[in-house]
Design a protein around this motif. Structure first.
Motif, PDB file in Angstrom:
ATOM      1  N   SER A  89     -25.899 -37.588  27.082  1.00  0.00           N
ATOM      2  CA  SER A  89     -24.689 -38.197  28.197  1.00  0.00           C
ATOM      3  C   SER A  89     -24.879 -39.445  28.847  1.00  0.00           C
ATOM      4  O   SER A  89     -25.970 -39.445  29.359  1.00  0.00           O
ATOM      5  N   SER A  90     -24.119 -40.293  29.003  1.00  0.00           N
ATOM      6  CA  SER A  90     -24.233 -41.418  29.761  1.00  0.00           C
ATOM      7  C   SER A  90     -24.258 -41.205  31.290  1.00  0.00           C
ATOM      8  O   SER A  90     -25.058 -41.860  32.088  1.00  0.00           O
ATOM      9  N   ASP A 178     -25.165 -37.590  20.620  1.00  0.00           N
ATOM     10  CA  ASP A 178     -24.458 -38.767  21.088  1.00  0.00           C
ATOM     11  C   ASP A 178     -23.648 -38.267  22.423  1.00  0.00           C
ATOM     12  O   ASP A 178     -23.721 -37.138  22.903  1.00  0.00           O
ATOM     13  N   ASP A 179     -23.161 -39.390  22.979  1.00  0.00           N
ATOM     14  CA  ASP A 179     -22.309 -39.118  24.359  1.00  0.00           C
ATOM     15  C   ASP A 179     -21.266 -38.262  24.369  1.00  0.00           C
ATOM     16  O   ASP A 179     -20.147 -38.822  23.693  1.00  0.00           O
ATOM     17  N   LYS A 182     -17.675 -40.005  24.956  1.00  0.00           N
ATOM     18  CA  LYS A 182     -16.813 -40.413  23.800  1.00  0.00           C
ATOM     19  C   LYS A 182     -15.711 -39.518  22.977  1.00  0.00           C
ATOM     20  O   LYS A 182     -14.492 -39.820  22.928  1.00  0.00           O
ATOM     21  N   THR A 186     -11.121 -38.779  23.598  1.00  0.00           N
ATOM     22  CA  THR A 186     -10.280 -38.937  22.402  1.00  0.00           C
ATOM     23  C   THR A 186      -8.537 -39.188  22.760  1.00  0.00           C
ATOM     24  O   THR A 186      -8.135 -38.189  23.657  1.00  0.00           O
ATOM     25  N   TRP A 287     -18.340 -36.114  14.572  1.00  0.00           N
ATOM     26  CA  TRP A 287     -18.444 -35.129  15.488  1.00  0.00           C
ATOM     27  C   TRP A 287     -18.173 -33.635  15.092  1.00  0.00           C
ATOM     28  O   TRP A 287     -18.167 -32.606  16.180  1.00  0.00           O
ATOM     29  N   SER A 310     -22.885 -37.261  15.050  1.00  0.00           N
ATOM     30  CA  SER A 310     -22.885 -37.218  16.568  1.00  0.00           C
ATOM     31  C   SER A 310     -23.155 -35.859  17.031  1.00  0.00           C
ATOM     32  O   SER A 310     -23.665 -35.470  18.290  1.00  0.00           O
TER      33      SER A 310
END
Length: 350
Positions: A89-90, A178-179, A182, A186, A287, A310
């Motif tokens: 996660s960012s 992946d983060d 994102k 959605t 995803w 991801s």
């Protein structure tokens, strides 16, 4: 008769003494995960409803809200999934986890496990009274699919506080690479209730019985919808729209129908398809690279679908931790292993 009973009790006591593992469950211990600071530009979480006596982040629209079920059988997978979410996660400090445990589970022990592995994590454990759904569950082709906790995703709008308007639901047998922000961002458009990867090449008719398709009233359910299969293990849900549309009741109506006449075979998935298939917001397949657990009968190894990844999802019979422990892992199980925080017996002894 009393002598025979006494002899049986003595034999049972001896068996328990010589086989202590069968007398009490093995308590799994997990390592503490590192705290991640992946970006210096994370937004401050300070917006919350005034009537909620909790930390602002638990009701913040800026936070990423993640919902998962929690039980003893899958706790190892849940811990790995949480670690993968935070690591990639960012802004891991802006993620809130909403865990749902059944009323029959040892919620305090599950809560302590998560807290000890992630002492900095913002999370809540909600107790799900499974009696409300147990009466509606029909037997499936695989008994594991009949667990009432599998149906908790249908009740998230009731379990989570009203201030939580959007949530990402995740199964416990997956990892993200992946983060998650994102996925959480959605665009659901003007009226979609949920988003998920769609698979329109799947044989959609196979998810329902001939009884369903031969009944004109039932089969017309999909008449005006381009209905495609989607996996309910990864979903972005607008809880506000769910509540407004009373979608829990709609799902329960189909489950009640299933009790009267068998119209599907696969547990909690078909009611979701009946209510939402053809009406969801499609998400890129990256995803939910699902099916890595193999088929529901033999658990054979499977490869990734073509394209970027991801999220890896071990849906199906085989779980990576079980295959790794048994010394019979599938090749892709090696991608799950780095997120496994289980303490080994050697580490416990030391």
């Amino acid at each position: 008769m009393s002598q025979h009973l006494l002899l049986l009790l003595i034999l049972l006591s001896l068996l328990l003494l010589h086989n202590p593992i069968s007398a009490s469950p093995i308590i799994q211990k997990f390592k503490e995960a590192p705290q991640f600071y992946n970006s210096a530009d994370c937004p401050s979480i300070d917006d919350s409803d005034d009537d909620v006596a909790a930390k602002p982040i638990f009701c913040s629209r800026r936070a990423v809200h993640v919902a998962m079920t929690l039980d003893a059988a899958y706790i190892r997978g849940s811990v790995a999934a949480v670690l993968s979410v935070l690591q990639h996660s960012s802004c891991p400090e802006n993620i809130v986890f909403h865990f749902v445990a059944s009323a029959s589970a040892d919620a305090s022990s599950l809560r302590a496990t998560i807290s000890s592995s992630f002492p900095y994590l913002d999370f809540t454990v909600y107790v799900f009274n499974v009696s409300s759904v147990s009466r509606l569950i029909s037997s499936s082709i695989r008994s594991a699919l009949d667990c009432p906790l599998n149906y908790a995703r249908s009740y998230l709008a009731d379990l989570l506080p009203p201030c939580v308007r959007r949530v990402v639901y995740l199964d416990s047998d997956l990892i993200l690479v992946d983060d998650i922000a994102k996925l959480a961002a959605t665009d659901l458009g003007r009226d979609s209730v949920l988003a998920a990867p769609e698979y329109c090449n799947a044989n959609f008719t196979s998810y329902f019985t001939s009884t369903f398709w031969s009944n004109p009233t039932l089969s017309l359910t999909f008449a005006d919808r381009k209905a495609c299969y989607f996996n309910t293990g990864v979903m972005v849900i607008d809880l506000s729209r769910w509540r407004e549309g009373a979608y829990t009741s709609r799902i329960e109506e189909w489950m009640a129908m299933q009790k009267r006449m068998r119209i599907y075979e696969l547990g909690s998935l078909p009611p979701f398809l009946l209510v939402f298939a053809g009406l969801i917001k499609p998400v890129n397949h990256r995803w939910n690279q699902h099916g890595l657990g193999g088929d529901n009968f033999r658990g054979l190894c499977r490869d990734l679908h073509p394209g970027p990844v991801s999220l890896l999802h071990w849906s199906g019979k085989g779980k990576p931790w079980a295959r790794l422990d048994a010394g019979r892992p599938c090749p892709l199980d090696a991608l799950w292993a780095p997120y496994d925080l289980l303490q080994t017996p050697f580490a416990l002894d030391s």
